[in-house]
Design an enzyme around this catalytic site. Structure first.
Site, short mmCIF file in Angstrom:
data_model
loop_
_atom_site.label_atom_id
_atom_site.label_comp_id
_atom_site.label_asym_id
_atom_site.label_seq_id
_atom_site.Cartn_x
_atom_site.Cartn_y
_atom_site.Cartn_z
N LEU A 186 0.87 -1.19 -0.09
CA LEU A 186 0.01 -0.03 0.00
C LEU A 186 0.85 1.30 -0.03
O LEU A 186 2.10 1.16 0.62
CB LEU A 186 -0.91 0.10 1.42
CG LEU A 186 -1.74 -1.15 1.46
CD1 LEU A 186 -2.41 -0.79 2.73
CD2 LEU A 186 -2.85 -1.23 -0.01
N LYS A 193 -3.91 -1.23 11.04
CA LYS A 193 -2.67 -1.72 10.29
C LYS A 193 -1.86 -2.54 10.99
O LYS A 193 -1.03 -2.39 11.97
CB LYS A 193 -1.95 -0.74 9.44
CG LYS A 193 -0.70 -1.32 8.56
CD LYS A 193 -0.24 -0.07 7.89
CE LYS A 193 0.98 -0.77 6.92
NZ LYS A 193 1.94 -1.69 7.56
N ARG A 213 3.71 -13.46 1.66
CA ARG A 213 3.85 -12.45 0.68
C ARG A 213 4.90 -12.63 -0.32
O ARG A 213 4.62 -12.33 -1.34
CB ARG A 213 3.68 -11.09 1.43
CG ARG A 213 3.35 -10.11 0.45
CD ARG A 213 3.23 -8.81 1.09
NE ARG A 213 3.21 -7.45 0.25
CZ ARG A 213 4.45 -7.03 -0.76
NH1 ARG A 213 5.53 -7.34 -0.24
NH2 ARG A 213 4.06 -5.94 -1.52
N GLU A 244 -3.02 -11.65 8.38
CA GLU A 244 -1.73 -11.10 8.96
C GLU A 244 -1.60 -12.09 9.95
O GLU A 244 -2.35 -12.46 11.07
CB GLU A 244 -1.67 -9.65 9.59
CG GLU A 244 -0.27 -9.24 9.88
CD GLU A 244 0.11 -8.25 8.80
OE1 GLU A 244 1.17 -7.59 8.88
OE2 GLU A 244 -0.44 -8.20 7.71
N CYS A 255 37.19 -3.09 -2.18
CA CYS A 255 38.22 -3.54 -3.17
C CYS A 255 39.26 -2.38 -3.42
O CYS A 255 40.09 -2.86 -4.23
CB CYS A 255 37.64 -3.88 -4.47
SG CYS A 255 36.86 -2.38 -5.37
N CYS A 273 31.22 2.47 -6.36
CA CYS A 273 32.56 1.77 -6.56
C CYS A 273 32.41 1.55 -8.09
O CYS A 273 31.52 0.90 -8.60
CB CYS A 273 32.38 0.60 -5.80
SG CYS A 273 33.77 -0.64 -6.52
#
Length: 677
Positions: free
Chosen positions: A86, A118, A139, A176, A415, A430
């Site tokens: 969402l 939520k 999910r 959930e 590196c 890099c």
């Protein structure tokens, strides 16, 4: 005897129905109707009957929530409908903008919304067939999740069978999995007493418990499930008018749903609901990190549709993040898989929103300078969105003389390659793409991807093993692999190893455009790689060019040109390229653009369409050769098409070409055109 068995069966069915009802009353409604001792007696009686008559045991029985044999790994499940995320809002003005967009999209003056808390847990999808729970998945990335069916079966608030006379043949429920705060505290206390790892927060505990390979471990954890939606279903018994009706329907099927679900109208009522839930947040038995607004009408939802990976008809309104004060001890620089250098704050441990925070993101050098953050400062920490810790600001009044400004390194801390910051970007990167250990896996995966050198079978899990076991350090090492190196890896049999080696060998025959793209040069995508191949015709000419020549290539401006120059300026990148050539990776080269500029041959600037199977080269190879000499390959036939190359079993493109009078050529004629150039 048969009569006795039938009596036992009836007794078993009745007992099972009773226990399922008591489970629902206890775990979902939180309103037990019988004493615990009586429940235990009935449960033991059901266990005894099933021990005596094993044929009566079914996966839906309450006795089967105990876990199964441990798995070695989770299999992947493709969601029939994506589990989308969402869009987020943090301020009232963002909610007002959302409501305005919805009203304008629907051309109405006011909109009715379904609103709900939520949950701060782990999203899952449950699939029921003829009322029986069959599979469940996480999910994942929204399109593919992990099959955690065995673990989900152990959660007592998930019905194993649906109690309704009108159950759809197929029903997919979204919801959930979470852990109540009190259960989380008890679990951590038990872990402290037994010397086990403690969890940072209830969400972490729920996610860790749900992704156990041993479902018996999950069964021992106090997990809960709340349903908040279903996948669109054509069954007439499923509500098709409003989201609130779906919530009521799920409740009738004995799924737990949030008691705080409601229906409101207009933006003012959305914000009032947000304030109401925010005030009650501390009294809720579980963690929430905001509220969710959804257009209630399903027909209106369909009209609004989706944008990117989120629905236009829904919004997550997040609560303000929680903050704390601590000391910034140091700043380290991490190198990501794509070469991005990210500064990370090392903090004195501090508790923020129930989580001990020791690191925080600093985003980039500009953000550090903007906030004037220095090593040794006292800083305010916030978990943005209650998830990612970040430094909000510095307590300047507490700054000492010993604080040190931070300077972004000019070379990669992993590196040693040059770190560059492209104009217009906030991030330093890099330039040692082919050899930097931090980028190793990403570089190899990109090199082997389908649109690069297309090494079939060289997926993420195999690359992880090859790199983690120090077998492959850069793409050139792939061409030194032998059968023994592969078969000694986990889950790689001799037959699979042979296929992978054959795919690696096949990849040696490339095109210049594919090889340039496979190098993973920053800002050089497929189209740019093709333009570079057409313009220079030779890798050596590209490697030894300058800014002036690069910017003559279509769509190559100073930023892209500098990325190319920086990449080839790294000695180690050139060494890897030479090793690739020495291993037999090859491609056809041509004259450069300047030498071809005066030519008006049969390919340059012409539009080709390929249809049917070619016998001596793949369609990708044919495309590469046509584009190398300035031609274009289109996906469909139009009046602008110059040639249609016809292979075996051509499709409708052939018929359309005939009807339009487009020139048809076969594979031999295409080869003649290529050779003529």
């Amino acid at each position: 005897m048969n009569q006795t068995i039938e009596n036992v069966r009836r007794q078993h069915d009745l007992l099972r129905q009773q226990i399922v009802l008591y489970n629902y009353q206890y775990y979902v409604l939180d309103a037990p109707t019988i004493p615990d001792a009586e429940y235990d007696r009935l449960f033991r009686k059901l266990q005894y009957i099933e021990q005596e008559y094993p044929a009566l045991v079914t996966p839906e029985s309450p006795t089967q929530r105990i876990g199964a044999e441990p798995l070695k790994t989770f299999s992947q499940v493709a969601h029939e409908a994506p589990m989308l995320s969402l869009a987020n809002a943090f301020e009232p003005v963002e909610v007002e903008a959302f409501d305005r967009r919805v009203r304008e999209g629907l051309a109405v003056s006011a909109v009715e919304y379904a609103v709900e808390p939520k949950f701060d847990g782990l999203a899952v999808s449950l699939r029921y067939e003829n009322g029986v729970f069959k599979t469940g998945a996480t999910r994942g990335d929204g399109y593919t999740g992990e099959d955690i069916t065995l673990n989900l079966r152990t959660i007592k608030t998930i019905p194993l069978s649906l109690s309704s006379e009108h159950v759809p043949a197929l029903l997919e429920v979204r919801g959930e999995v979470l852990m109540f705060s009190a259960d989380f505290i008890r679990l951590n206390k038990q872990h402290v007493e037994t010397g086990k790892k403690i969890f940072a927060n209830p969400r972490n505990a729920a996610a860790g418990s749900l992704r156990q390979l041993d479902s018996a471990v999950t069964a021992a954890r106090p997990l809960k499930f709340f349903a908040y939606g279903i996948v669109s279903n054509d069954d007439p018994n499923v509500p098709h008018d409003t989201h609130s009706a779906i919530i009521q329907y799920l409740s009738r099927l004995h799924f737990p749903v949030a008691r705080e679900c409601a229906v409101v109208k207009g933006c003012a009522e959305l914000l009032a609901y947000y304030q109401e839930i925010a005030a009650r947040r501390g009294q809720l038995p579980y963690d929430i990190d905001g509220v969710v607004y959804k257009v209630n009408s399903l027909a209106q939802q369909a009209r609004l549709g989706y944008v990117a990976r989120a629905p236009r008809f829904a919004l997550a309104h997040k609560f303000p993040a929680q903050e704390a004060i601590t000391k910034l001890q140091d700043i380290h620089v991490q190198v990501g898989r794509t070469g991005a250098l990210t500064p990370v704050a090392r903090l004195e441990p501090v508790l923020v929103g129930g989580v001990t925070v020791t690191n925080a993101t600093l985003h980039n050098a500009d953000e550090i300078n903007r906030k004037d953050i220095r090593i040794g400062d006292t800083v305010i920490i916030r978990r943005a969105g209650d998830v990612i810790p970040e430094i909000v600001s510095v307590v300047v009044a507490q700054r000492s003389e010993n604080t040190q400004p931070f300077v972004m390194p000019q070379h990669c801390p992993v590196c040693g390659a040059k770190a560059v910051r492209t104009a217009g970007e906030a991030v330093s990167r890099c330039t040692g793409g082919l050899f930097c250990p931090a980028q190793r896996k990403q570089a190899i995966l990109h090199f082997a991807s389908r649109r690069a050198l297309d090494i079939e079978g060289l997926g993420e899990k195999l690359v992880d093993q090859l790199v983690d076991n120090a077998i492959v350090r850069n793409p050139a090492d792939l061409y030194r692999l032998g059968i023994l190196a592969l078969v000694n890896l986990e889950r790689i049999a001799e037959k699979s190893a042979s296929k992978i080696l054959a795919a690696i060998e096949k990849s040696k025959q490339a095109t210049l455009a594919r090889f340039i793209y496979a190098l993973g040069i920053r800002n050089v995508g497929e189209v740019t790689a093709k333009d570079l191949a057409r313009h220079f015709g030779s890798l050596d000419r590209l490697m030894d060019t300058d800014m002036e020549n690069l910017t003559q290539v279509p769509a190559v401006g100073p930023v892209v040109a500098q990325s190319i120059l920086d990449f080839f300026a790294e000695k180690h990148n050139r060494e890897v390229i030479e090793r690739l050539r020495a291993s037999g990776v090859r491609w056809e080269e041509s004259a450069n653009a300047a030498d071809r500029s005066a030519e008006n041959h049969a390919i340059n600037g012409k539009i080709f369409v390929l249809t049917g199977a070619l016998s001596e080269m793949t369609r990708e190879e044919a495309r590469g050769k046509i584009e190398m000499y300035g031609g274009k390959v289109a996906g469909s036939v139009s009046r602008k098409t110059d040639y249609v190359v016809v292979g075996e079993d051509p499709g409708s493109k052939y018929e359309k070409a005939v009807s339009l009078g487009i020139m048809l050529i076969d594979e031999d004629q295409l080869k003649s055109l290529l050779q003529s150039v």
